[in-house]
Scaffold this active site. Sequence first.
Site, PDB file in Angstrom:
ATOM      1  N   ARG A 156       3.625  -8.765  17.437  1.00  0.00           N
ATOM      2  CA  ARG A 156       4.489  -7.643  17.088  1.00  0.00           C
ATOM      3  C   ARG A 156       3.680  -6.359  17.191  1.00  0.00           C
ATOM      4  O   ARG A 156       2.510  -6.298  16.793  1.00  0.00           O
ATOM      5  CB  ARG A 156       4.987  -7.840  15.656  1.00  0.00           C
ATOM      6  CG  ARG A 156       5.801  -6.684  15.125  1.00  0.00           C
ATOM      7  CD  ARG A 156       6.202  -6.892  13.664  1.00  0.00           C
ATOM      8  NE  ARG A 156       6.945  -5.745  13.205  1.00  0.00           N
ATOM      9  CZ  ARG A 156       6.836  -5.199  11.997  1.00  0.00           C
ATOM     10  NH1 ARG A 156       6.009  -5.735  11.108  1.00  0.00           N
ATOM     11  NH2 ARG A 156       7.546  -4.147  11.685  1.00  0.00           N
ATOM     12  N   ASP A 165       1.102   5.034   1.890  1.00  0.00           N
ATOM     13  CA  ASP A 165       0.574   5.743   3.059  1.00  0.00           C
ATOM     14  C   ASP A 165       0.021   7.084   2.611  1.00  0.00           C
ATOM     15  O   ASP A 165       0.593   7.732   1.734  1.00  0.00           O
ATOM     16  CB  ASP A 165       1.682   5.999   4.089  1.00  0.00           C
ATOM     17  CG  ASP A 165       2.101   4.707   4.786  1.00  0.00           C
ATOM     18  OD1 ASP A 165       1.317   3.740   4.754  1.00  0.00           O
ATOM     19  OD2 ASP A 165       3.206   4.698   5.362  1.00  0.00           O
ATOM     20  N   HIS A 206       4.780  -0.002  -0.033  1.00  0.00           N
ATOM     21  CA  HIS A 206       5.400  -1.000   0.854  1.00  0.00           C
ATOM     22  C   HIS A 206       4.381  -1.964   1.432  1.00  0.00           C
ATOM     23  O   HIS A 206       3.173  -1.748   1.354  1.00  0.00           O
ATOM     24  CB  HIS A 206       6.170  -0.316   1.979  1.00  0.00           C
ATOM     25  CG  HIS A 206       5.298   0.557   2.848  1.00  0.00           C
ATOM     26  ND1 HIS A 206       4.788   1.765   2.432  1.00  0.00           N
ATOM     27  CD2 HIS A 206       4.847   0.381   4.110  1.00  0.00           C
ATOM     28  CE1 HIS A 206       4.064   2.303   3.401  1.00  0.00           C
ATOM     29  NE2 HIS A 206       4.075   1.485   4.441  1.00  0.00           N
ATOM     30  N   HIS A 240       0.836  -1.207   0.000  1.00  0.00           N
ATOM     31  CA  HIS A 240       0.000   0.000   0.000  1.00  0.00           C
ATOM     32  C   HIS A 240       0.865   1.248   0.000  1.00  0.00           C
ATOM     33  O   HIS A 240       2.063   1.206   0.283  1.00  0.00           O
ATOM     34  CB  HIS A 240      -0.900   0.015   1.229  1.00  0.00           C
ATOM     35  CG  HIS A 240      -0.107   0.053   2.513  1.00  0.00           C
ATOM     36  ND1 HIS A 240       0.456  -1.085   3.052  1.00  0.00           N
ATOM     37  CD2 HIS A 240       0.213   1.067   3.333  1.00  0.00           C
ATOM     38  CE1 HIS A 240       1.096  -0.749   4.162  1.00  0.00           C
ATOM     39  NE2 HIS A 240       0.972   0.550   4.346  1.00  0.00           N
TER      40      HIS A 240
END
Length: 660
Positions: A651, A591, A641, A589
């Site tokens: 995480r 940002d 990314h 995607h």
Amino acid sequence: ENWSSHGERIIIFSLILRMLNVSLVLSHTENLLILTVATKQTEGFQRFRRSAQFFNYKVQVLGLDEEWQGGDDENPAGGGQKVRLLKSALKQYADKEDLVILFIDSYDVLFASGPAELLKKFKQAKSKVVFSAENYIYPDRKLEAKYPQVRDGKRFLGSGGFIGYAPNLKKLVEEWKGHDDDSDQLFYTNVFLDPEKRVGVARFWDQHVIGPSGCHALQNLYLTGFKDEALPMILIGIFIEQPTPFLSQFFLRLRNLHYPKQRIQLFIHNHVSKAEYLAVKVIGPDDEVENAEARNLGMDLCRKDPDCDYYFSLDAEIVLKNTETLRILIEQNKLVIAPLVSRHEKLWSNFWGALSPDGYYARSEDYVDVVQRRRVGLWNVPYISSVYLVKAKALRLELDQGDLFRNGKLDADMAFCHNVRNQGVFMYLTNRHEFGHILSLENYQTTHLHNDLWQIFSNPEDWREKYIHENYTAALKGKLVEMPCPDVYWFPIFTDTACDELVEEMEHYGQWSTGDNTDSRIQGGYENVPTIDIHMNQIGFEREWYKFLLDYIAPITEKLYPGYYTKTQFELAFVVRYKPDEQPSLMPHHDASTFTINIALNRVGIDYEGGGCRFLRYNCSIRAPRKGWTLMHPGRLTHYHEGLPTTKGTRYIAVSFLDP
Ligand SMILES: *[C@@H]1O[C@H](CO)[C@@H](O)[C@H](O)[C@H]1NC(C)=O
Ligand SMILES: *[C@@H]1O[C@H](CO)[C@@H](O)[C@H](O)[C@H]1NC(C)=O
């Protein structure tokens, strides 16, 4: 070297002339006698005597070791005992017509010039007896109208010091028939105001109250030569009287004090306890011990323990950064001594330079210079609080009353200082070193799991110390900044504590989105890329997060992307959670930001496996994110990314889209 409180006074003659007349002194001292009353050899008295010796004054002390009956707190007028003692002492000098006698208080007085100067001033006054003068009328205000007006200087008579020929002084006190606790000042005032008796009063010497004076020639009993077992035993009284931020830091600093733990005992007024010390006594909230009582208790533990050498009182809002504090204070060898601490860049501190006539705060002329350390030294002050060292010897002698922290309606600290002053014990303050500062307790909310996170406004320096990575400063200088992929920067920003507390705060809140509110992530252009997350505004952390971005991210952005000035505006700032069975990864995607920061909040290989980030255009991955380090990369267009799959554990990352 003194302060004033209700009419206490210091005589300062001309400092300039102080060294002039050694030869004159010898011829004059024969004709000059100093009489003073001191029932106890207090520190003030010893100081008086030292200054008298320095200038070769002949001093006769009256009433030594006699019980003092001349008034106390309840009857502050008092002083009659001094007149009785003077009257009886003067009998032997009745016929000494040339003898000049100075009758003077000693606890709060020191000489600043020699006998020749004193006699010269006296003779210039051309009176048989000369009294010191004061600004305030005391003890009978009704007498004010009877006082003659004066053109300049002080108008009212003070009894703290007067000088005259022996026969005249004898005559002056001849009619004294009062009691020891009657007012001496009223007696002299009545003599003065009676035209038939008036002996001639001049407003004579200037009574300067000298601010605390610096002193650089101090004895330094360096403790470094001692073996640890030989160091004095210290009982540290710790007082957590109200919700206080950064308490874990407080105890960490206590641990780090350079002083053997085996020579320390702790008394804690709260329910935070620590092992490892020689002894720990904890008074918790359930014990319902209030402030003054707790402080009395702590002090008493030391007083009654024959092994205790020092009592160190420390309030939780004191950030004692100097690990040598205990040693430095002990070296000064004083009965009561406080290290200077103040609010960061504020004038609020733990001492007062002077007292108002009614015993409250007054600013001394050198207060600001002392707080800001433009003048450094060891200062004799009327009030200290929050952190101070007291010799146990004094607790067993001068300060042996068990209730030092109470006095009428005064709060505990004021009562303590009042009582210490009353016992003639000096309180010193040293600003010869940097010691630390005082936290601001205003605006400390206790509604969160980790309340300190919200302290970025109230206590920014302490916030930084707790939460900002120790190597952030290096990163700001361009060191330690890595570029793992083109235009992707990577640098340390958070401490482990910051990461842990942020994650815990989010888990504590617990309402992880199910993935439908992250509408601003655009996949390949247009589709939603949902994550499991909690936004900063959901935990009420938006303002604080913005401040963090502004203070710590903006400066570095401007370094790394020269010419770009961020306003660190954001619409989206959140913590994302990745789990294999929940959401392990994030599809490619863009940002919706000009640039993005992505802070790793836990440790790969320990807390989780897998994870990382891949920038597709550059075929470049960061597979081992470092806890507390942030990635910073351009958003939109170039840095398409994806989040690589987390294969085990959980995480967490903190993400902000900046300048959307
Ligand atoms: C900070 O940088 C130094 C030097 O590179 C390093 O030794 C130290 O471990 C770093 N501190 C932390 C907390 O990572
Ligand atoms: C991407 O990089 C990996 C190794 O880092 C390599 O095996 C792969 O062929 C590369 N893919 C492309 C499309 O260049």
